[in-house]
Design an enzyme around this catalytic site. Structure first.
Site, PDB file in Angstrom:
ATOM      1  N   TYR A   3      95.362  31.066  26.688  1.00 58.69           N
ATOM      2  CA  TYR A   3      94.623  31.553  25.422  1.00 58.69           C
ATOM      3  C   TYR A   3      93.051  31.326  25.560  1.00 58.69           C
ATOM      4  O   TYR A   3      92.256  32.211  25.262  1.00 58.69           O
ATOM      5  CB  TYR A   3      95.047  30.721  24.207  1.00 58.69           C
ATOM      6  CG  TYR A   3      94.720  29.321  24.185  1.00 58.69           C
ATOM      7  CD1 TYR A   3      93.595  28.989  23.168  1.00 58.69           C
ATOM      8  CD2 TYR A   3      95.581  28.190  24.480  1.00 58.69           C
ATOM      9  CE1 TYR A   3      93.294  27.751  23.041  1.00 58.69           C
ATOM     10  CE2 TYR A   3      95.102  26.842  24.289  1.00 58.69           C
ATOM     11  CZ  TYR A   3      93.881  26.811  23.695  1.00 58.69           C
ATOM     12  OH  TYR A   3      93.505  25.595  23.422  1.00 58.69           O
ATOM     13  N   ASP A  44      95.424  27.442  14.082  1.00 63.77           N
ATOM     14  CA  ASP A  44      95.164  28.134  15.366  1.00 63.77           C
ATOM     15  C   ASP A  44      96.086  29.185  15.682  1.00 63.77           C
ATOM     16  O   ASP A  44      95.522  30.327  16.188  1.00 63.77           O
ATOM     17  CB  ASP A  44      95.446  26.914  16.566  1.00 63.77           C
ATOM     18  CG  ASP A  44      95.091  25.727  16.099  1.00 63.77           C
ATOM     19  OD1 ASP A  44      94.825  25.082  15.135  1.00 63.77           O
ATOM     20  OD2 ASP A  44      94.965  24.751  17.239  1.00 63.77           O
ATOM     21  N   HIS A  85     104.510  27.733  15.232  1.00 58.57           N
ATOM     22  CA  HIS A  85     103.541  27.568  16.329  1.00 58.57           C
ATOM     23  C   HIS A  85     103.999  27.753  17.661  1.00 58.57           C
ATOM     24  O   HIS A  85     103.620  28.604  18.499  1.00 58.57           O
ATOM     25  CB  HIS A  85     102.414  26.400  16.158  1.00 58.57           C
ATOM     26  CG  HIS A  85     101.519  26.565  16.944  1.00 58.57           C
ATOM     27  ND1 HIS A  85     100.537  27.596  16.480  1.00 58.57           N
ATOM     28  CD2 HIS A  85     100.707  25.676  17.979  1.00 58.57           C
ATOM     29  CE1 HIS A  85      99.483  27.130  17.470  1.00 58.57           C
ATOM     30  NE2 HIS A  85      99.606  26.136  18.210  1.00 58.57           N
TER      31      HIS A  85
END
Length: 405
Positions: A71, A176, A165
């Site tokens: 990421y 996030d 997540h």
């Protein structure tokens, strides 16, 4: 005899491939060593050229030794992709493309990517594939896009419909994750599905807004555990105990980026604009007189807390883009410029070669896992810092572009 000739031919081909690969790498490294970072450049170019000089191949960002689908690369290279639109320097395009081609295989699989981990962090580099596919029309890039879309189709969800997540963090949504998954999801559904899943994109924001918002401050907690079983989770709300600026930054950036794909007439567009205004108004109250924000957002003067680069860069970008697009009132552009002044005057060092270093960036923070992260105040303020951490440099480039600085 035939076998010997075959072996010799294979050896020659291998040597030629190695020589070609090495000469390509040496040529790229030479190009990057020759980079000149002039004083009068815009901050976006300065930071990009600094990173290219320090990391001759894009996969080396964050000091990676081998190519990895990650990421942080997705974040920084997205910034460079946006820069290329305003300053079409061919080196920028080649740098981004080099990363994509180091990882996307001929059959459309992605090197180092593991679908079955259902890690939403690994969707965000997929944003780099849209432009490469649109430019080349090569099927491998489309297949890679479809592979990441498949992850979102199968991503485990909370009972209320929010993406977990990661597979290893059951029943949990983190702020996030909104940045990691939703801008890609929105762009994909608009590009390939006539926007039919925009409601599902909006649902992710609805869930986190509903469950993770603190009624007193209007800020959102870093994580929410629907099961309320995690030791870090509040037994009544399921929320983690503190406000972390970078997590809030991921959320604000996710909102301004997904709104690019929501037509004004879409029933959920106004709702997302409302969320952006709500979180921005709350964040504005905690902006320090320096223009920056603290690592733990609401505890400015507390011992150990510090003015942090990544969250501040993210807020500068979200405020500036929000104001530029008309989602936020014009005053947020002023707050974004104030934040950018704080970054450049207080946290940037100029190196001997003209390159720049952004200091005071938290390297990483999370919840749970091994070793265990409890989300406490002491936990956040004691995590390591890293100069030119990509979670700060990527948003810094994006903020500079929105502010035309």
């Amino acid at each position: 005899m035939i076998n010997n000739k075959k072996n010799i031919l294979v050896s020659v081909l291998l040597i030629c491939t190695m020589v070609f690969t090495n000469s390509k790498l040496i040529a790229q490294e030479q190009v990057n060593k020759d980079i000149v970072i002039a004083k009068n450049l815009k901050w976006s170019d300065k930071m990009t050229l600094t990173l290219m000089k320090r990391h001759p191949e894009a996969y080396m960002i964050d000091d990676s030794k081998t190519p990895k689908w990650d990421y942080v690369h997705g974040l920084v290279l997205h910034g460079i992709e946006e820069l290329y639109k305003k300053n079409p320097d061919p080196r920028y395009k080649a740098y981004v493309r080099g990363y994509v081609d180091a990882l996307v295989q001929e059959d459309g699989t992605i090197n180092t990517y593991e679908l079955d981990k259902y890690n939403i962090d690994l969707v965000v580099p997929g944003r780099l594939l849209f432009d490469v596919y649109a430019t080349t029309k090569e099927e491998k890039y489309l297949k890679a896009l479809q592979l990441l879309r498949k992850q979102l189709s199968e991503q485990p969800r909370t009972k209320s419909g929010g993406f977990w997540h990661k597979q290893i963090y059951p029943n949990q949504m983190w702020l996030d994750g909104l940045y990691m998954g939703e801008p890609f999801y929105a762009q994909y559904t608009v590009t390939f599905e006539d926007g039919k899943n925009l409601d599902d994109v909006a649902k992710q924001f609805e869930q986190i807004q509903l469950h993770a918002t603190d009624p007193k401050t209007g800020l959102l907690y870093h994580g929410w555990d629907e099961s309320k079983e995690m030791p870090w989770a509040n037994k009544e709300t399921g929320n983690s105990p503190n406000f972390w600026s970078r997590a809030l930054g991921w959320y604000a950036m996710a909102l301004v980026d997904v709104l690019d794909y929501f037509p004004k007439e879409h029933p959920k567009q106004k709702e997302l604009v409302k969320y952006l205004n709500s979180v921005s108004a709350s964040l504005a109250k905690y902006q320090d007189q320096s223009g920056l924000w603290y690592q733990v957002t609401d505890k400015g003067g507390k011992e150990g807390n510090y003015l942090e680069a990544s969250g501040s860069s993210m807020f500068a970008y979200a405020f500036a883009k929000g104001a530029n697009k008309g989602y936020l009132p014009a005053k947020y552009k002023k707050l974004a410029n104030k934040a950018f002044d704080g970054l450049t005057q207080q946290l940037i060092k100029t190196d001997a070669d003209g390159g720049i270093t952004l200091t005071q960036a938290c390297q990483v923070a999370g919840l749970g896992g091994k070793p265990y992260r409890d989300g406490s105040y002491d936990y956040y303020v004691n995590e390591k810092k890293k100069d030119n951490d990509p979670k700060a440099t990527g948003p810094f480039i994006l903020a500079a572009l929105e502010l035309n600085r």
